[in-house]
Design an enzyme around this catalytic site. Structure first.
Site, PDB file in Angstrom:
ATOM      1  N   MET A  28      40.485  39.046  48.299  1.00  0.00           N
ATOM      2  CA  MET A  28      39.748  39.373  49.632  1.00  0.00           C
ATOM      3  C   MET A  28      39.621  38.399  50.526  1.00  0.00           C
ATOM      4  O   MET A  28      38.811  38.317  51.643  1.00  0.00           O
ATOM      5  CB  MET A  28      38.512  40.090  49.301  1.00  0.00           C
ATOM      6  CG  MET A  28      38.414  41.253  48.582  1.00  0.00           C
ATOM      7  SD  MET A  28      37.210  42.509  48.598  1.00  0.00           S
ATOM      8  CE  MET A  28      35.732  41.557  47.996  1.00  0.00           C
ATOM      9  N   ALA A  30      38.603  34.494  51.989  1.00  0.00           N
ATOM     10  CA  ALA A  30      37.623  33.346  51.886  1.00  0.00           C
ATOM     11  C   ALA A  30      38.002  32.629  50.484  1.00  0.00           C
ATOM     12  O   ALA A  30      36.987  32.509  49.893  1.00  0.00           O
ATOM     13  CB  ALA A  30      36.232  33.894  51.744  1.00  0.00           C
ATOM     14  N   LEU A  31      39.326  31.867  50.606  1.00  0.00           N
ATOM     15  CA  LEU A  31      39.533  31.502  49.499  1.00  0.00           C
ATOM     16  C   LEU A  31      38.861  30.108  48.947  1.00  0.00           C
ATOM     17  O   LEU A  31      38.572  29.191  49.907  1.00  0.00           O
ATOM     18  CB  LEU A  31      41.160  31.277  49.362  1.00  0.00           C
ATOM     19  CG  LEU A  31      42.171  32.625  49.932  1.00  0.00           C
ATOM     20  CD1 LEU A  31      43.490  32.114  49.831  1.00  0.00           C
ATOM     21  CD2 LEU A  31      41.842  33.487  48.913  1.00  0.00           C
ATOM     22  N   GLY A  34      38.724  28.322  43.012  1.00  0.00           N
ATOM     23  CA  GLY A  34      39.068  29.401  41.741  1.00  0.00           C
ATOM     24  C   GLY A  34      40.150  30.109  42.110  1.00  0.00           C
ATOM     25  O   GLY A  34      41.088  30.240  41.540  1.00  0.00           O
ATOM     26  N   HIS A  35      40.324  30.337  43.555  1.00  0.00           N
ATOM     27  CA  HIS A  35      41.452  31.354  43.912  1.00  0.00           C
ATOM     28  C   HIS A  35      43.016  30.326  43.796  1.00  0.00           C
ATOM     29  O   HIS A  35      43.800  30.704  43.424  1.00  0.00           O
ATOM     30  CB  HIS A  35      41.467  31.838  45.377  1.00  0.00           C
ATOM     31  CG  HIS A  35      40.324  32.839  45.573  1.00  0.00           C
ATOM     32  ND1 HIS A  35      39.482  32.407  46.464  1.00  0.00           N
ATOM     33  CD2 HIS A  35      40.502  34.059  45.230  1.00  0.00           C
ATOM     34  CE1 HIS A  35      38.756  33.402  46.393  1.00  0.00           C
ATOM     35  NE2 HIS A  35      39.151  34.636  45.557  1.00  0.00           N
ATOM     36  N   GLN A  59      35.140  49.189  47.709  1.00  0.00           N
ATOM     37  CA  GLN A  59      34.608  48.629  46.524  1.00  0.00           C
ATOM     38  C   GLN A  59      33.009  48.272  47.093  1.00  0.00           C
ATOM     39  O   GLN A  59      32.445  47.572  46.096  1.00  0.00           O
ATOM     40  CB  GLN A  59      35.276  47.656  45.726  1.00  0.00           C
ATOM     41  CG  GLN A  59      35.485  46.169  46.709  1.00  0.00           C
ATOM     42  CD  GLN A  59      36.649  45.390  46.009  1.00  0.00           C
ATOM     43  OE1 GLN A  59      37.759  45.741  46.103  1.00  0.00           O
ATOM     44  NE2 GLN A  59      36.162  44.347  45.476  1.00  0.00           N
ATOM     45  N   GLY A 145      40.680  35.967  37.627  1.00  0.00           N
ATOM     46  CA  GLY A 145      39.870  35.094  37.270  1.00  0.00           C
ATOM     47  C   GLY A 145      38.893  35.688  36.149  1.00  0.00           C
ATOM     48  O   GLY A 145      38.545  36.924  36.460  1.00  0.00           O
ATOM     49  N   GLU A 146      38.210  35.024  35.232  1.00  0.00           N
ATOM     50  CA  GLU A 146      37.665  35.555  34.315  1.00  0.00           C
ATOM     51  C   GLU A 146      35.943  35.554  34.714  1.00  0.00           C
ATOM     52  O   GLU A 146      35.098  36.161  34.011  1.00  0.00           O
ATOM     53  CB  GLU A 146      37.538  34.571  32.876  1.00  0.00           C
ATOM     54  CG  GLU A 146      38.880  34.568  32.235  1.00  0.00           C
ATOM     55  CD  GLU A 146      38.925  33.778  30.970  1.00  0.00           C
ATOM     56  OE1 GLU A 146      37.850  33.054  30.789  1.00  0.00           O
ATOM     57  OE2 GLU A 146      39.666  34.336  30.221  1.00  0.00           O
ATOM     58  N   ARG A 185      30.992  34.379  48.056  1.00  0.00           N
ATOM     59  CA  ARG A 185      29.455  34.624  48.432  1.00  0.00           C
ATOM     60  C   ARG A 185      28.848  33.255  48.360  1.00  0.00           C
ATOM     61  O   ARG A 185      27.419  33.157  49.125  1.00  0.00           O
ATOM     62  CB  ARG A 185      29.131  35.581  47.476  1.00  0.00           C
ATOM     63  CG  ARG A 185      29.637  36.983  47.808  1.00  0.00           C
ATOM     64  CD  ARG A 185      28.879  38.244  47.160  1.00  0.00           C
ATOM     65  NE  ARG A 185      29.192  39.530  47.507  1.00  0.00           N
ATOM     66  CZ  ARG A 185      30.106  40.213  47.236  1.00  0.00           C
ATOM     67  NH1 ARG A 185      31.107  39.575  46.303  1.00  0.00           N
ATOM     68  NH2 ARG A 185      30.741  41.425  47.738  1.00  0.00           N
TER      69      ARG A 185
END
Length: 251
Positions: A28, A30-31, A34-35, A59, A145-146, A185
């Site tokens: 979505m 806002a990388l 983690g991305h 969502q 991602g986990e 976030r």
């Protein structure tokens, strides 16, 4: 040169031109790092990497959360370029939902617990948009991602249930140095909240029971939605002000 494709037909036509395997990273925007770990893994394992950026309204059960979701297109584009992404699929709502969300993918078991309790309809939106993205991009492998382990489990289940011809690759959660799971976030946390936020990971890893972890987080000032041990993992969701944070660890 990175291709930016807006419509499903453009994306499908571009996909036909690619030779070799395709790794897909749905986001979505806002990388963050983690991305980046997802893109790096996709680039290692596949001949072509496609990234999607789409803030999916279906969502979000809180319209304010949707409004405040960070948008960082220029920085996202730079990160994609750095990590060898061939194309970004960047559709509009009307492109993804020509039916205006009359048709949806629903799971009736695992999606009803944990995050499903506090966010009714959330996973319907996730599964529906991911199914659409898989149909448009036709990847060989897709990377998740986990950190969103419930989401990951549901997407794996959907792929099996609908006999989709692709492999879901889980990638370990990336964390800040203080243990906080990376999330788009996190930028919405105040300095005071950001200092408290790593207690989620500490509580999950240092407490003997889920109940003990929940009590610790409440003491620290979190508004706890849940801490639950399930299927060999400990899951948590808790709020600091308006920001809802999730995490999970293997136990």
């Amino acid at each position: 040169m990175i291709e930016v494709l807006r419509s499903p037909s453009e994306m499908k036509n571009f996909r036909k031109t690619l030779k070799g395997s395709v790794g897909f990273v749905p986001t979505m925007g806002a990388l963050h790092a983690g991305h980046e770990s997802l893109m790096k893994r996709a680039a290692q394992e596949c001949d072509n990497v496609i990234l999607s950026i789409f803030v999916n309204p279906t969502q979000f059960n809180d319209p304010k959360d949707l409004e405040k979701y960070p948008k960082t297109w220029e920085a996202d584009l730079e990160m994609a370029k750095r990590n060898g992404v061939k194309a970004i699929f960047f559709p509009r709502y009307e492109d993804m939902y020509p039916d205006n969300y009359k048709y949806k993918v629903i799971e009736n078991d695992f999606s009803k617990i944990l995050d499903g309790v506090d966010r009714p309809g959330h996973f319907d939106g996730v599964l529906t948009v991911v199914m659409k993205l898989f149909q448009i991009v036709s990847p060989d492998k897709a990377y998740f991602g986990e950190k969103d382990f419930q989401q990951l489990t549901l997407i794996k289940g959907m792929v099996e249930a609908y006999f989709l011809d692709l492999k879901i690759i889980p990638v370990p959660t990336m964390r800040e140095q203080d243990g906080l799971a990376m999330s788009s976030r996190n930028v919405r946390l105040t300095a005071e909240q950001r200092a408290l936020a790593p207690w989620i990971y500490k509580a999950l890893t240092q407490s003997k029971t889920a109940q003990e972890a929940a009590s610790l987080l409440s003491e620290k000032g979190f508004n706890v939605d849940y801490v639950t041990d399930l299927q060999g993992r400990r899951f948590a969701a808790a709020r600091l002000g308006e920001v809802r944070l999730i995490d999970n660890v293997q136990i």
